[in-house]
Motif scaffolding. Structure first.
Motif, PDB file in Angstrom:
ATOM      1  N   GLY A 122       7.297   6.565   6.395  1.00 40.48           N
ATOM      2  CA  GLY A 122       6.418   7.173   5.209  1.00 40.48           C
ATOM      3  C   GLY A 122       7.616   7.201   4.214  1.00 40.48           C
ATOM      4  N   SER A 123       7.754   6.496   3.423  1.00 37.54           N
ATOM      5  CA  SER A 123       8.923   6.577   1.739  1.00 37.54           C
ATOM      6  C   SER A 123       9.650   7.894   1.819  1.00 37.54           C
ATOM      7  CB  SER A 123       7.466   5.943  -0.198  1.00 37.54           C
ATOM      8  OG  SER A 123       7.339   7.376  -0.057  1.00 37.54           O
ATOM      9  N   ASP A 168       1.820  14.462   4.270  1.00 34.00           N
ATOM     10  CA  ASP A 168       1.405  13.866   4.650  1.00 34.00           C
ATOM     11  C   ASP A 168       0.463  15.482   4.408  1.00 34.00           C
ATOM     12  OD1 ASP A 168      -1.703  12.279   3.828  1.00 34.00           O
ATOM     13  OD2 ASP A 168      -1.479  13.175   5.964  1.00 34.00           O
ATOM     14  N   ASP A 206       3.651  12.048 -10.662  1.00 33.72           N
ATOM     15  CA  ASP A 206       2.845  11.716  -9.592  1.00 33.72           C
ATOM     16  C   ASP A 206       1.738  12.737  -9.185  1.00 33.72           C
ATOM     17  OD1 ASP A 206       3.951  13.433  -7.876  1.00 33.72           O
ATOM     18  OD2 ASP A 206       4.935  11.622  -6.780  1.00 33.72           O
ATOM     19  N   THR A 245       0.340   6.907 -10.334  1.00 28.30           N
ATOM     20  CA  THR A 245      -0.067   6.692  -8.440  1.00 28.30           C
ATOM     21  C   THR A 245       1.223   6.274  -8.026  1.00 28.30           C
ATOM     22  OG1 THR A 245      -1.734   6.088  -9.883  1.00 28.30           O
ATOM     23  CG2 THR A 245      -1.021   4.973  -6.973  1.00 28.30           C
ATOM     24  N   PRO A 246       1.944   6.982  -7.073  1.00 37.01           N
ATOM     25  CA  PRO A 246       2.661   6.417  -6.081  1.00 37.01           C
ATOM     26  C   PRO A 246       2.514   5.030  -5.449  1.00 37.01           C
ATOM     27  CG  PRO A 246       2.277   8.959  -5.890  1.00 37.01           C
ATOM     28  CD  PRO A 246       0.832   8.855  -6.821  1.00 37.01           C
ATOM     29  N   GLY A 247       3.020   4.650  -4.925  1.00 36.55           N
ATOM     30  CA  GLY A 247       2.880   3.058  -3.725  1.00 36.55           C
ATOM     31  C   GLY A 247       3.294   2.260  -5.356  1.00 36.55           C
ATOM     32  N   GLN A 248       2.566   1.808  -6.828  1.00 37.53           N
ATOM     33  CA  GLN A 248       2.557   0.794  -6.854  1.00 37.53           C
ATOM     34  C   GLN A 248       3.893  -0.048  -6.744  1.00 37.53           C
ATOM     35  OE1 GLN A 248       0.357   2.323 -10.762  1.00 37.53           O
ATOM     36  NE2 GLN A 248      -1.320   2.255  -9.784  1.00 37.53           N
ATOM     37  N   MET A 249       3.740  -1.039  -8.024  1.00 44.46           N
ATOM     38  CA  MET A 249       4.428  -2.757  -7.902  1.00 44.46           C
ATOM     39  C   MET A 249       5.332  -2.172  -9.145  1.00 44.46           C
ATOM     40  SD  MET A 249       5.073  -2.453  -4.256  1.00 44.46           S
ATOM     41  CE  MET A 249       6.589  -3.871  -4.670  1.00 44.46           C
ATOM     42  N   SER A 258      11.799   7.278  -4.269  1.00 45.21           N
ATOM     43  CA  SER A 258      11.454   6.103  -4.228  1.00 45.21           C
ATOM     44  C   SER A 258      10.890   5.620  -5.085  1.00 45.21           C
ATOM     45  CB  SER A 258      10.176   6.288  -3.130  1.00 45.21           C
ATOM     46  OG  SER A 258       8.856   7.319  -3.127  1.00 45.21           O
ATOM     47  N   GLU A 259      10.079   6.217  -5.714  1.00 47.48           N
ATOM     48  CA  GLU A 259       8.967   5.809  -7.612  1.00 47.48           C
ATOM     49  C   GLU A 259      10.289   6.018  -8.847  1.00 47.48           C
ATOM     50  OE1 GLU A 259       5.604   5.816  -4.841  1.00 47.48           O
ATOM     51  OE2 GLU A 259       7.317   7.161  -5.114  1.00 47.48           O
TER      52      GLU A 259
END
Length: 397
Positions: free
Chosen positions: A52-53, A93, A185, A215-219, A243-244
């Motif tokens: 994962g991230s 997670d 987040d 929201t984590p993981g958005q571009m 990561s974000e």
């Protein structure tokens, strides 16, 4: 600390002894009797994100654990046995974390040293508590972890309700900010740090113009950043993970935002600079001291660099001490049973670790937790400012 959990004195201790005995019995049937003469090694679990991230941070933590175990083993081990690390991927997670923790219990670990995301550490802690196995956290900072009344939880790092007021003081008294935006987040760690920071900012008279989550993981976070910019904050403080953070910083500078950009200690990973590039320059981060800024960690930095071909990340040294203090507790207890290790950890007050002197208060938190600010200079983190004994802000050398 557990005596009153079931409504009458001693009930928690009886339950814990029962679960420990049950776990030990199962381990014997599997040929893994924890801490017994039948065990050829003393197993210490290391639950961290290896996918994962946050995998980069988890690998770094595991590397720190390996260095600590190698040092202990080179000196003859503990109780005449070698330390064996048992890593498990919790992926940051909650559901995966429960499975990882149960695998460690089934593997016959007598103690656990690790953790990264508080959202994973919380369910892990519950599993280890039920099995009577002590958990020494190296990076999970949510206050709830040591506020649940569990006897077997410890921490070599500080808490979010210590970092939050520290960050607020820096914004007000060093940056002289009048208006602040705080972005999280919605993870357990990020929301906890954000809430503690916002409360401290308001107490200090700083106007919090924004307090919400991405929201984590958005571009693309430019819509959020554009809205935040319209509120004219003097500083934006992001309490989520690196990561974000890298993308947020990059997009903020692309949008022409000129205010000070800050991050909490989830952003203190070198991946931040790889993601953000030159845009990360001058970003300020609140964090526990990094290994390269600790006078007692020079040999650790050298050993890590030699072993892994790069410098240590932010939490490897705190994991190094988590494994080290656990080994010390096993030696002090003259026993590798979980209950004896837990009791010995509670008695430790002046363990000399790479991160400084370690002792635990009755809740299991580190007695003295230190925070500093660092700043991004090129591709590196540089020391920035700290507070003196009187609480005044001063430059770090």
């Amino acid at each position: 600390m557990n005596a009153q959990k079931n409504g009458k004195p001693g009930a928690g201790r009886v339950l814990r002894r029962t679960t420990i005995a049950a776990s030990a019995a199962l381990a014997v049937l599997a040929g893994m009797a924890p801490g017994s003469a039948q065990s050829q090694t003393i197993k210490i679990g290391v639950p961290v994100p290896l996918s994962g991230s946050s995998a980069n941070a988890g690998t770094d933590i595991l590397n720190g654990a390996k260095l600590a175990a190698a040092k202990v083993n080179a000196a003859g081990g503990v109780l005449g046995k070698q330390i064996e690390l048992v890593p498990e991927d919790d992926a940051c997670d909650a559901q995966t974390a429960v499975q990882a923790a149960q695998k460690l219990v089934d593997a016959g670990v007598v103690a656990v040293a690790g953790g990264y995301c508080s959202s994973a550490a919380l369910p892990e802690l519950t599993t280890f508590h039920r099995a009577g196995i002590p958990y020494v956290l190296d990076a999970s900072t949510n206050p709830k972890l040591t506020e649940m009344g569990y006897d077997g939880v410890f921490r070599t790092i500080g808490r979010d309700d210590e970092q939050g007021p520290f960050a607020a003081s820096f914004m007000k008294n060093s940056l002289h900010a009048k208006r602040a935006a705080v972005i999280n987040d919605n993870t357990t760690y990020a929301k906890g740090l954000a809430d503690n920071t916002v409360a401290a900012l308001k107490k200090d008279g700083v106007d919090v113009v924004y307090d919400d989550a991405i929201t984590p993981g958005q571009m693309d976070y430019s819509p959020t950043l554009t809205h935040v910019a319209s509120l004219k904050p003097d500083v934006i403080y992001y309490t989520g993970y690196f990561s974000e953070a890298g993308l947020l910083v990059k997009e903020a500078r692309q949008l022409g935002l000129k205010m000070t950009l800050m991050g909490g200690d989830g952003t203190n990973d070198p991946t931040l600079m790889k993601t953000a590039g030159p845009a990360a320059n001058d970003m300020i981060i609140t964090t526990a001291p990094l290994a390269q800024f600790l006078s007692g960690a020079h040999s650790f930095v050298d050993d890590y660099t030699k072993a892994y071909g790069q410098g240590p990340g932010p939490y490897s040294v705190y994991e190094y001490d988590a494994v080290g203090v656990t080994a010390k507790a096993i030696a002090d207890a003259k026993s590798a049973t979980p209950a004896a290790i837990t009791a010995a950890l509670h008695k430790i007050s002046n363990y000399q670790g790479a991160t400084g002197t370690i002792g635990f208060n009755p809740k299991g938190d580190r007695s003295v937790a230190v925070y500093i600010t660092i700043i991004v200079r090129g591709d590196n983190f540089a020391p920035y400012q700290k507070q003196d004994a009187a609480g005044h802000w001063m430059a770090m050398k």
